[in-house]
Design a protein around this motif. Structure first.
Motif, PDB file in Angstrom:
ATOM      1  N   LEU A 128      -0.389  90.747 127.799  1.00  0.00           N
ATOM      2  CA  LEU A 128      -0.674  90.330 126.529  1.00  0.00           C
ATOM      3  C   LEU A 128      -0.666  91.675 125.414  1.00  0.00           C
ATOM      4  N   ARG A 182      -3.728  86.257 120.839  1.00  0.00           N
ATOM      5  CA  ARG A 182      -2.586  85.126 121.383  1.00  0.00           C
ATOM      6  C   ARG A 182      -1.906  84.980 120.199  1.00  0.00           C
ATOM      7  N   GLU A 199     -10.488  95.072 126.439  1.00  0.00           N
ATOM      8  CA  GLU A 199      -9.823  93.997 127.577  1.00  0.00           C
ATOM      9  C   GLU A 199      -8.379  93.789 127.550  1.00  0.00           C
ATOM     10  N   ILE A 200      -8.111  93.346 126.131  1.00  0.00           N
ATOM     11  CA  ILE A 200      -6.826  93.196 125.525  1.00  0.00           C
ATOM     12  C   ILE A 200      -5.884  94.240 125.728  1.00  0.00           C
ATOM     13  N   ASN A 255      -4.432  94.957 129.064  1.00  0.00           N
ATOM     14  CA  ASN A 255      -4.008  93.831 129.802  1.00  0.00           C
ATOM     15  C   ASN A 255      -2.300  94.107 129.439  1.00  0.00           C
ATOM     16  N   TYR A 310      -9.693  87.204 121.247  1.00  0.00           N
ATOM     17  CA  TYR A 310      -8.368  86.861 122.248  1.00  0.00           C
ATOM     18  C   TYR A 310      -7.851  85.636 121.300  1.00  0.00           C
ATOM     19  N   ASN A 351      -9.117  81.139 128.182  1.00  0.00           N
ATOM     20  CA  ASN A 351      -9.574  82.575 128.417  1.00  0.00           C
ATOM     21  C   ASN A 351      -9.778  83.113 129.672  1.00  0.00           C
ATOM     22  N   TYR A 372     -15.808  86.866 121.504  1.00  0.00           N
ATOM     23  CA  TYR A 372     -14.767  87.326 122.550  1.00  0.00           C
ATOM     24  C   TYR A 372     -13.555  86.475 122.474  1.00  0.00           C
ATOM     25  N   ASN A 373     -13.900  85.049 122.223  1.00  0.00           N
ATOM     26  CA  ASN A 373     -12.864  84.175 122.171  1.00  0.00           C
ATOM     27  C   ASN A 373     -12.058  84.473 120.861  1.00  0.00           C
ATOM     28  N   ALA A 423     -13.976  93.066 123.985  1.00  0.00           N
ATOM     29  CA  ALA A 423     -12.611  92.026 123.975  1.00  0.00           C
ATOM     30  C   ALA A 423     -11.419  92.764 123.559  1.00  0.00           C
TER      31      ALA A 423
END
Length: 787
Positions: free
Chosen positions: A24, A337, A17-18, A21, A333, A375, A329-330, A14
């Motif tokens: 984000l 966020r 991946e962020i 991005n 995120y 997500n 994972y959430n 995670a």
């Protein structure tokens, strides 16, 4: 442990991946630290202090350039979150838990800075009981691990089971502590032999459980039961080498989530060379692939070139994200966020390359509380404790035959957010059941009652244990199994012999087609013809003394009324209707009144004839004037008055009798007013009694061709028939009752015909010498010589 280390890999995935991005947290890179508690609560506090201060030093004091965390993700143990929460609350430090939802941790007053990523699980009992109902499992065992969540689940699932009439076969609470398990191993022997009737067992795992239940089940090789469990269940029994597996066919309720395809690619590429600073990864690689660790620089030696976590067998490492990994994972995120919102609102300023942004962790709270987003897989995520919804469940089937396969196959879904009746969807043909089961297992205390039987509870036992009792007469139970009450068939239907369906009743009445109807109708017509023939004989011999004696006109009247009596019996045969019901009673009463009153007139004629032998007597005037003939209209008028009152108040009508004969509906004529009916019958009986009395008193009068004896005997027969008729009429039903009424009409009429007219016909045909003037003189002399 492989399952625990998957959480670390999901965390790293995670973060990467962020960071990759561009939309984000642009120009901001996230870092991370990972600490292992090894199920030791004593490590929790030091690790929390290190994360908060950024150094291994004294709390509330920091110096140097060590990094400081802005949020903490805690593991599945409630104890970890409960210990770290109060400490971090002193600093308003954000804490996110990725374990299963715990109602205690949702207390905002006690844990205001703690957020739970997992959805609520209050619909789990409803989902499991829906599965029980789908497969008609009504006798289910419960194995619950101790703890607040286990006790709450036990309370909820028992309420749901009681509401849906699913019975609890047994309840066993399992301690979470290893020493307690070792000391009370005998308490777990029920998994091997106790309560064998319960083929289905719900096993609720708390994340803090040490998996002792799995060990005991596998140790005893319990292969015949179906285990239904929650997503915290796992099978890390890599040393097991049995051909058969106790857990093959296990049904698992797992939080619904979409697959993250990028995670599998991440696992293929992940190795210690990409994360040189991660000592945990290096150690796990060493344990998994049997590499060597260099003593000089701790490098891995002798590893397989194409070693990859994604290529390991399922019993070594499961590449599919677990619920905890998905929650991590959430959680990552959610923090990203929140930081992104802070960046947009200018509360966090981006800095140059290699530098760290500085802000207080408590500044994240307003953004974390209000955060709602989808997500990358499209699933909605929110941390608000008030609006957090129940999760949708994926129903998984665990395939482990042969042992080591370790596949979790999705076979259905459950959602409490859809209308009742559509919440559970299942592909039953895909499910593989426990070893030794080729068909859907049954788990009931008592087998279902077959149709025609109802459930009868057994005293002192649960509602699912019952006896099967046959239904009473004319009651059924249909194809619906285990009915508590039999259903009575409607009046127009009747229960078959098996008592499982209602059949249409046959409509019956005394029909001409029936043998009894044919016999009675034939008898009535035959007697009608016979009476008509007698009338013809009397008309032909109308000038003979025997016909002239006792009033020839009255004889004609009696014969005509008897003919009508025989014919009126035909009104009682055939399908009745309103007209025939009224005609039956009126015709019967009138013609019989005429017949009996005619007999009475003939009897009085005999008496007057005897009394009139002396000249000048007043009796002679009555005889000559034809006074006896007035008896018939007077008596008939009285009867007609009674009938008028009857027809004007409550006349006869069509009625149906559905109870007298099993399987039949009897169509009959209801008398209407029983009082009027018995008045008519009583009046007719009174006339008959008067006629009999007068005839009996005049039977020995010395008159030529005295028929008083015949009249006496005829009225005796008439009264005997109707006296016998009344009790038999009331004791019979249906066609028998109508047949009895017809038979009484025919018998009484035939009695009058035979007793009065057969002797006269005998004289006319066989003793004509007595039916002449000379015979009349001889007869007169005989009576005069008699003292």
């Amino acid at each position: 442990m492989p399952n625990s280390y998957q959480n670390v890999l999901a965390f790293m995935f995670a973060i990467e991946e962020i960071n990759g991005n561009p939309h984000l947290l642009p120009n901001v890179s996230l870092g991370y630290e990972s600490h292992n508690t090894l199920y030791n609560d004593g490590n929790t506090v030091p690790n929390v202090l290190i994360l908060h201060t950024g150094q291994r030093g004294i709390p509330n004091y920091a110096c140097g350039s060590e990094s400081r965390a802005v949020a903490l993700l805690t593991g599945t143990s409630w104890a970890t979150a409960a210990q770290s929460g109060p400490l971090l609350e002193l600093y308003k430090f954000p804490q996110l838990t990725f374990g299963s939802f715990d109602p205690i941790l949702s207390d905002h007053g006690q844990f205001p800075s703690l957020y739970q990523v997992a959805p609520r699980e209050s619909s789990l009992p409803q989902g499991m009981v829906s599965l029980m109902l789908y497969f008609s499992w009504s006798w289910v065992g419960l194995v619950i691990t101790e703890g607040s969540k286990g006790l709450q689940f036990l309370s909820d699932v028992r309420i749901e089971m009681d509401r849906n009439r699913v019975c609890v076969a047994f309840v066993k609470m399992i301690s979470n502590h290893a020493e307690s398990y070792i000391m009370h191993t005998q308490h777990h022997e029920f998994l091997a032999g106790e309560s064998s009737a319960a083929n289905v067992v719900i096993v609720y795992y708390d994340p803090e459980s040490l998996n002792d239940v799995n060990y005991n089940i596998g140790l005893h090789l319990v292969t015949w039961r179906v285990w239904v469990t929650n997503s915290q269940w796992h099978t890390d029994m890599t040393g097991q080498k049995f051909i058969l597996d106790s857990f093959h066919g296990t049904i698992i309720f797992s939080n619904h989530r979409e697959e993250i395809s990028a995670f599998e690619h991440f696992l293929q590429m992940a190795d210690p060379s990409r994360y040189p600073g991660d000592t945990f990864f290096r150690r796990y690689w060493y344990w998994t692939f049997k590499c060597l660790i260099s003593d000089s620089d701790c490098a891995l030696l002798g590893c397989t070139a194409n070693a990859s976590l994604a290529r390991l067998p399922a019993n070594r490492f499961n590449p599919a994200m677990s619920d905890a990994s998905y929650n991590i994972y959430n959680a990552v995120y959610a923090v990203a966020r929140a930081l992104h919102e802070m960046l947009l609102q200018g509360q966090m300023q981006p800095v140059g390359s290699g530098e760290r942004s500085t802000f207080s962790p408590w500044q994240l709270h307003p953004f974390l509380r209000s955060i709602q987003f989808n997500n990358p897989t499209g699933d909605n995520v929110n941390l608000d404790k008030k609006i957090k919804l129940n999760t949708k469940y994926d129903i998984l089937n665990f395939w482990n035959f042969p042992e080591g396969l370790r596949l979790k196959v999705k076979v259905g879904e459950f959602s409490s957010h859809v209308p009742q009746g559509q919440q559970l969807s299942l592909s039953q043909e895909v499910i593989q059941w426990a070893m030794g089961k080729t068909e859907t297992p049954r788990s009931v205390c008592t087998e279902s009652c077959s149709s025609g039987f109802r459930k009868s509870p057994q005293e002192g036992k649960p509602a699912c244990c019952f006896d099967c009792t046959p239904c009473p007469e004319n009651e059924i139970t249909n194809d619906t199994a285990d009915m508590e009450h039999c259903v009575k068939c409607p009046d127009h239907l009747y229960a078959n012999l098996q008592r499982n369906s209602c059949l249409q009743k046959a409509v019956i009445f005394l029909a001409y087609e029936d043998p009894l109807g044919k016999a009675l109708a034939g008898t009535a017509l035959s007697l009608t013809v016979l009476t008509t023939a007698v009338l013809g004989v009397f008309v032909k011999h109308r000038d003979t003394p025997i016909v002239k004696a006792n009033n020839r006109a009255l004889s004609y009247t009696l014969l005509i009324s008897l003919t009508c009596c025989f014919l009126c019996s035909l009104l009682f045969i055939g399908r009745p209707n309103t007209a025939t019901c009224i005609l039956q009673q009126t015709t019967f009463g009138v013609v019989f009144t005429v017949a009996v009153s005619t007999v009475l007139a003939k009897t009085i004629t005999v008496v007057l004839a005897f009394k009139a032998t002396a000249p000048g007597r007043r009796m002679r005037q009555l005889l000559v004037s034809g006074a006896p003939n007035y008896i018939i209209p007077i008596c008939s008028l009285i009867q007609l008055t009674l009938y008028g009152a009857w027809m004007g108040t409550n006349p006869p009508y069509i009625d149906t009798d559905v109870h007298s004969e099993h399987g039949h509906i009897i169509i009959e004529c209801n008398k209407g007013s029983l009082t009027a009916f018995y008045c008519v019958l009583g009046y007719l009986g009174s006339l008959a009694l008067v006629s009999f009395t007068v005839a009996f008193l005049a039977r020995n009068l010395p008159d030529t061709f005295n028929e008083a004896k015949f009249l006496t005997f005829s009225m005796l027969v008439f009264c005997s028939v109707w006296v016998t008729f009344l009790p038999m009429y009331h004791s019979s039903k249906g066609k028998a009752m109508v047949a009895m009424e017809v038979f009484s009409i025919l018998a009484s009429s035939a009695g009058l015909l035979g007793c009065i007219f057969v002797p006269k016909c005998y004289i006319i045909f066989f003793r004509p010498e007595r039916n002449s003037i000379q015979g009349f003189i001889n007869e007169t002399q005989y009576w005069r010589k008699k003292p």
